[in-house]
Design a protein around this motif. Sequence first.
Motif, PDB file in Angstrom:
ATOM      1  N   ALA A  22       7.022   0.187 -11.538  1.00 50.68           N
ATOM      2  CA  ALA A  22       6.649   1.359 -11.799  1.00 50.68           C
ATOM      3  C   ALA A  22       5.842   2.029 -10.393  1.00 50.68           C
ATOM      4  O   ALA A  22       5.869   3.044 -10.352  1.00 50.68           O
ATOM      5  N   LEU A  23       4.976   0.844  -9.718  1.00 54.45           N
ATOM      6  CA  LEU A  23       4.231   1.362  -8.422  1.00 54.45           C
ATOM      7  C   LEU A  23       5.265   1.613  -7.521  1.00 54.45           C
ATOM      8  O   LEU A  23       4.844   2.613  -6.805  1.00 54.45           O
ATOM      9  N   ILE A  24       6.469   1.072  -7.282  1.00 53.10           N
ATOM     10  CA  ILE A  24       7.187   1.580  -6.550  1.00 53.10           C
ATOM     11  C   ILE A  24       8.025   2.881  -6.485  1.00 53.10           C
ATOM     12  O   ILE A  24       7.949   3.750  -5.815  1.00 53.10           O
ATOM     13  N   THR A  25       8.200   3.023  -7.778  1.00 53.37           N
ATOM     14  CA  THR A  25       8.466   4.394  -8.053  1.00 53.37           C
ATOM     15  C   THR A  25       7.610   5.603  -7.906  1.00 53.37           C
ATOM     16  O   THR A  25       8.116   6.729  -7.333  1.00 53.37           O
ATOM     17  N   GLN A  26       6.355   5.235  -8.358  1.00 55.94           N
ATOM     18  CA  GLN A  26       5.259   6.394  -7.872  1.00 55.94           C
ATOM     19  C   GLN A  26       5.194   6.319  -6.465  1.00 55.94           C
ATOM     20  O   GLN A  26       4.982   7.488  -6.050  1.00 55.94           O
ATOM     21  N   THR A  27       5.313   5.548  -5.818  1.00 55.82           N
ATOM     22  CA  THR A  27       5.140   5.274  -4.242  1.00 55.82           C
ATOM     23  C   THR A  27       6.220   6.357  -3.798  1.00 55.82           C
ATOM     24  O   THR A  27       6.172   7.258  -2.857  1.00 55.82           O
ATOM     25  N   ARG A  28       7.210   5.896  -4.148  1.00 58.96           N
ATOM     26  CA  ARG A  28       8.530   6.837  -3.435  1.00 58.96           C
ATOM     27  C   ARG A  28       8.433   8.321  -3.748  1.00 58.96           C
ATOM     28  O   ARG A  28       8.639   9.218  -3.193  1.00 58.96           O
ATOM     29  N   ARG A  29       7.933   8.565  -5.090  1.00 60.45           N
ATOM     30  CA  ARG A  29       7.846  10.132  -5.455  1.00 60.45           C
ATOM     31  C   ARG A  29       6.729  10.795  -4.849  1.00 60.45           C
ATOM     32  O   ARG A  29       6.959  11.877  -4.141  1.00 60.45           O
ATOM     33  N   LEU A  30       5.466  10.103  -4.398  1.00 62.12           N
ATOM     34  CA  LEU A  30       4.550  10.467  -3.799  1.00 62.12           C
ATOM     35  C   LEU A  30       4.870  10.678  -2.216  1.00 62.12           C
ATOM     36  O   LEU A  30       4.642  11.624  -1.643  1.00 62.12           O
ATOM     37  N   ARG A  31       5.509   9.736  -1.721  1.00 59.38           N
ATOM     38  CA  ARG A  31       6.154   9.726  -0.388  1.00 59.38           C
ATOM     39  C   ARG A  31       6.982  10.972  -0.030  1.00 59.38           C
ATOM     40  O   ARG A  31       6.747  11.674   0.921  1.00 59.38           O
ATOM     41  N   GLY A  32       7.880  11.230  -1.088  1.00 60.89           N
ATOM     42  CA  GLY A  32       8.619  12.440  -0.998  1.00 60.89           C
ATOM     43  C   GLY A  32       7.982  13.720  -1.008  1.00 60.89           C
ATOM     44  O   GLY A  32       8.247  14.654  -0.206  1.00 60.89           O
ATOM     45  N   GLU A  33       6.779  13.604  -2.012  1.00 60.01           N
ATOM     46  CA  GLU A  33       5.997  15.156  -2.031  1.00 60.01           C
ATOM     47  C   GLU A  33       5.447  15.190  -0.617  1.00 60.01           C
ATOM     48  O   GLU A  33       5.316  16.307  -0.138  1.00 60.01           O
ATOM     49  N   VAL A  34       4.917  14.154  -0.072  1.00 58.13           N
ATOM     50  CA  VAL A  34       4.206  14.611   1.131  1.00 58.13           C
ATOM     51  C   VAL A  34       4.831  14.870   2.020  1.00 58.13           C
ATOM     52  O   VAL A  34       4.520  15.893   2.964  1.00 58.13           O
ATOM     53  N   ASP A  35       6.103  14.251   2.180  1.00 57.92           N
ATOM     54  CA  ASP A  35       7.095  14.590   3.417  1.00 57.92           C
ATOM     55  C   ASP A  35       7.448  15.984   3.124  1.00 57.92           C
ATOM     56  O   ASP A  35       7.722  16.736   4.371  1.00 57.92           O
ATOM     57  N   ALA A  36       7.602  16.607   2.044  1.00 56.07           N
ATOM     58  CA  ALA A  36       8.175  17.904   1.832  1.00 56.07           C
ATOM     59  C   ALA A  36       6.881  18.925   2.359  1.00 56.07           C
ATOM     60  O   ALA A  36       7.113  19.746   2.918  1.00 56.07           O
ATOM     61  N   VAL A  37       5.498  18.535   2.181  1.00 59.86           N
ATOM     62  CA  VAL A  37       4.531  19.181   2.586  1.00 59.86           C
ATOM     63  C   VAL A  37       4.692  18.976   4.155  1.00 59.86           C
ATOM     64  O   VAL A  37       4.430  20.175   4.849  1.00 59.86           O
ATOM     65  N   LEU A  64       2.434   5.635   3.297  1.00 61.05           N
ATOM     66  CA  LEU A  64       2.972   5.240   2.220  1.00 61.05           C
ATOM     67  C   LEU A  64       4.234   4.566   2.315  1.00 61.05           C
ATOM     68  O   LEU A  64       4.682   3.945   1.555  1.00 61.05           O
ATOM     69  N   ASP A  65       4.732   4.762   3.628  1.00 60.23           N
ATOM     70  CA  ASP A  65       5.802   3.901   3.984  1.00 60.23           C
ATOM     71  C   ASP A  65       5.519   2.404   3.976  1.00 60.23           C
ATOM     72  O   ASP A  65       6.291   1.479   3.820  1.00 60.23           O
ATOM     73  N   ASP A  66       4.618   2.217   4.600  1.00 60.73           N
ATOM     74  CA  ASP A  66       4.153   0.674   4.913  1.00 60.73           C
ATOM     75  C   ASP A  66       3.828   0.289   3.090  1.00 60.73           C
ATOM     76  O   ASP A  66       4.058  -0.843   2.861  1.00 60.73           O
ATOM     77  N   LEU A  67       3.023   1.002   2.332  1.00 62.33           N
ATOM     78  CA  LEU A  67       2.826   0.498   1.099  1.00 62.33           C
ATOM     79  C   LEU A  67       4.124   0.218   0.263  1.00 62.33           C
ATOM     80  O   LEU A  67       4.360  -0.707  -0.497  1.00 62.33           O
ATOM     81  N   GLY A  68       5.222   1.255   0.422  1.00 67.07           N
ATOM     82  CA  GLY A  68       6.465   0.916  -0.126  1.00 67.07           C
ATOM     83  C   GLY A  68       7.280  -0.228   0.265  1.00 67.07           C
ATOM     84  O   GLY A  68       7.696  -1.109  -0.532  1.00 67.07           O
ATOM     85  N   ALA A  69       7.060  -0.651   1.489  1.00 66.31           N
ATOM     86  CA  ALA A  69       7.544  -1.663   2.054  1.00 66.31           C
ATOM     87  C   ALA A  69       6.792  -3.243   1.509  1.00 66.31           C
ATOM     88  O   ALA A  69       7.591  -4.068   1.055  1.00 66.31           O
ATOM     89  N   HIS A  70       5.636  -2.952   1.316  1.00 62.71           N
ATOM     90  CA  HIS A  70       4.950  -4.187   0.774  1.00 62.71           C
ATOM     91  C   HIS A  70       5.182  -4.178  -0.540  1.00 62.71           C
ATOM     92  O   HIS A  70       5.371  -5.482  -0.997  1.00 62.71           O
ATOM     93  N   LEU A  71       5.435  -3.221  -1.451  1.00 63.39           N
ATOM     94  CA  LEU A  71       5.524  -3.371  -2.916  1.00 63.39           C
ATOM     95  C   LEU A  71       7.225  -3.827  -3.060  1.00 63.39           C
ATOM     96  O   LEU A  71       7.374  -4.667  -4.012  1.00 63.39           O
ATOM     97  N   ASP A  72       8.087  -3.479  -1.986  1.00 65.33           N
ATOM     98  CA  ASP A  72       9.301  -4.245  -2.280  1.00 65.33           C
ATOM     99  C   ASP A  72       9.295  -5.577  -2.081  1.00 65.33           C
ATOM    100  O   ASP A  72      10.007  -6.314  -2.686  1.00 65.33           O
ATOM    101  N   GLN A  73       8.456  -6.121  -1.047  1.00 68.42           N
ATOM    102  CA  GLN A  73       8.424  -7.455  -0.814  1.00 68.42           C
ATOM    103  C   GLN A  73       7.852  -8.252  -1.911  1.00 68.42           C
ATOM    104  O   GLN A  73       8.004  -9.433  -2.169  1.00 68.42           O
ATOM    105  N   LEU A  74       6.927  -7.617  -2.463  1.00 74.11           N
ATOM    106  CA  LEU A  74       6.180  -8.253  -3.687  1.00 74.11           C
ATOM    107  C   LEU A  74       7.218  -8.307  -5.094  1.00 74.11           C
ATOM    108  O   LEU A  74       7.327  -9.494  -5.815  1.00 74.11           O
TER     109      LEU A  74
END
Length: 482
Positions: A22-37, A64-74
């Motif tokens: 769930a955290l990974i999904t939220q992070t990916r979605r937020l990352r996409g929205e920020v990148d769009a901005v 957010l990229d760093d956070l996503g990488a850490h969550l993937d490793q966890l």
Amino acid sequence: MPSPLFADRPVPQPPERGMMEALITQTRRLRGEVDAVRRDTTVDDDDTLWRWQRALCDLAVHQLDDLGAHLDQLKAGRPDGPGPDSPARGPQVAPPTCGRADLPADPGSPLGRIGSAEWDLLTDEVSWSEELYEIFGRAPESGPLTLDELPSLVFPDDQALLTAIVTDCLIDGKPIDGEFRIVRADGRVRTVHMMGEPVLDTAGCTASMWAVLRDISELRRSERMVRDSWDSLRREEHIARAETRLVAEVQEAVLPSWRGSLQLSRSGPAALDLAARHVPTASSRPTGGDWYDALELPDGDTLLTVGGLTGQGVAAASSMAMLLGALRGMAVAGIEPGALLGHLNQLLDTSERPVLGSVLCSRYDPATRTFAWAQAGHPAPLLFRGGTGRALTPADGVLLGATSGAAYEQADIQLRPGDLLVLHTDGLTRGGCAAERDRLLALGPRMTGTCSAQECAAAIVEEFSEAERADDACVMVARVGG
């Protein structure tokens, strides 16, 4: 390095897999929205506010990229976990993968700058992941660095910091959480963030130390960009406030002390009822170059003038003060409007600071109700009589400072009791726009009868105050008594 000692620390429990997904999904979605901005943010190199906003977007994406990488490793956990007969050990760090499946493994991206290492204090074995060799710019065949060798690649000013955090980890069992700069073999300086803990054996002794290292150079660069942009924005805002204050002080010192309306007492029954107003821009920041002025002259005539100079800020305000002082002096000396503008043109033409001026200069003789006027690239006066308004026929005259030796035609008109004159700078009608002028003339029925000059000026400001304009404006209304 110091000998390993006991380090009693509880072993953290891994998070539930469903929570991690769930955290990974939220992070990916937020990352996409920020990148769009970020993609939609157009950067103007001359606009500090836009640069600051874009830098903030870049920083947020990196984090957010760093956070996503850490969550993937966890979520992945330790792929080569201990078997049921293996001795209990502390938390292990799996070698970092390329990250999310939908993002490429780019060594230059934050996802490609995460490496891991473990230093075995009992066997002196050292294990580095491939990514850590890339971070340090070290060839894999050269082998990993021991804890004693590691400071050799650290920036001299940061070597004491690295020694301190490693010592605290091994002796006091404190987790490692710090950053330092390294100097790669190619001479590039990179910033590395290191996190880790001591690993305890079954007897509770420090057996090894593991760490995750990530290259945060781009993150720190983005943070510096944000700080620099913010500091630059604050400086520009401070300068703008100081400039606005100075412009207001110059205007307060130079422009007429009366505000709103003025009754000229020495001119008899045909005296003028005067009112003047300033119409600011949408930003309410004064440009500093516009003025209005009314002055009773020694011979009983009344000087009426409005004008504006090119430029903004303190420079425009100081030029306006110089020009208005010269104008008043020549008017008091008895120089007629046409000849007066010729002298002002010569003054600006020989000035060290190039500037153009749009001016309307006039004299009103209350004894004969004669209004004599001349203009330099300025809108003609508007005359309201009998409920209708019209622009007076413009007299020839180019902008002040536009050419040397310019001559300015002077015109005059006989006024009647109750006539209303409107003098304004070109900012009111957006540079003389015909539609805006017609809109001003359409106010004729409201400005007839017994309306005072003050009421007429208020009606004009009310009509034009909501308009979007690049420049501020001045308007002066004069009603003939009698």
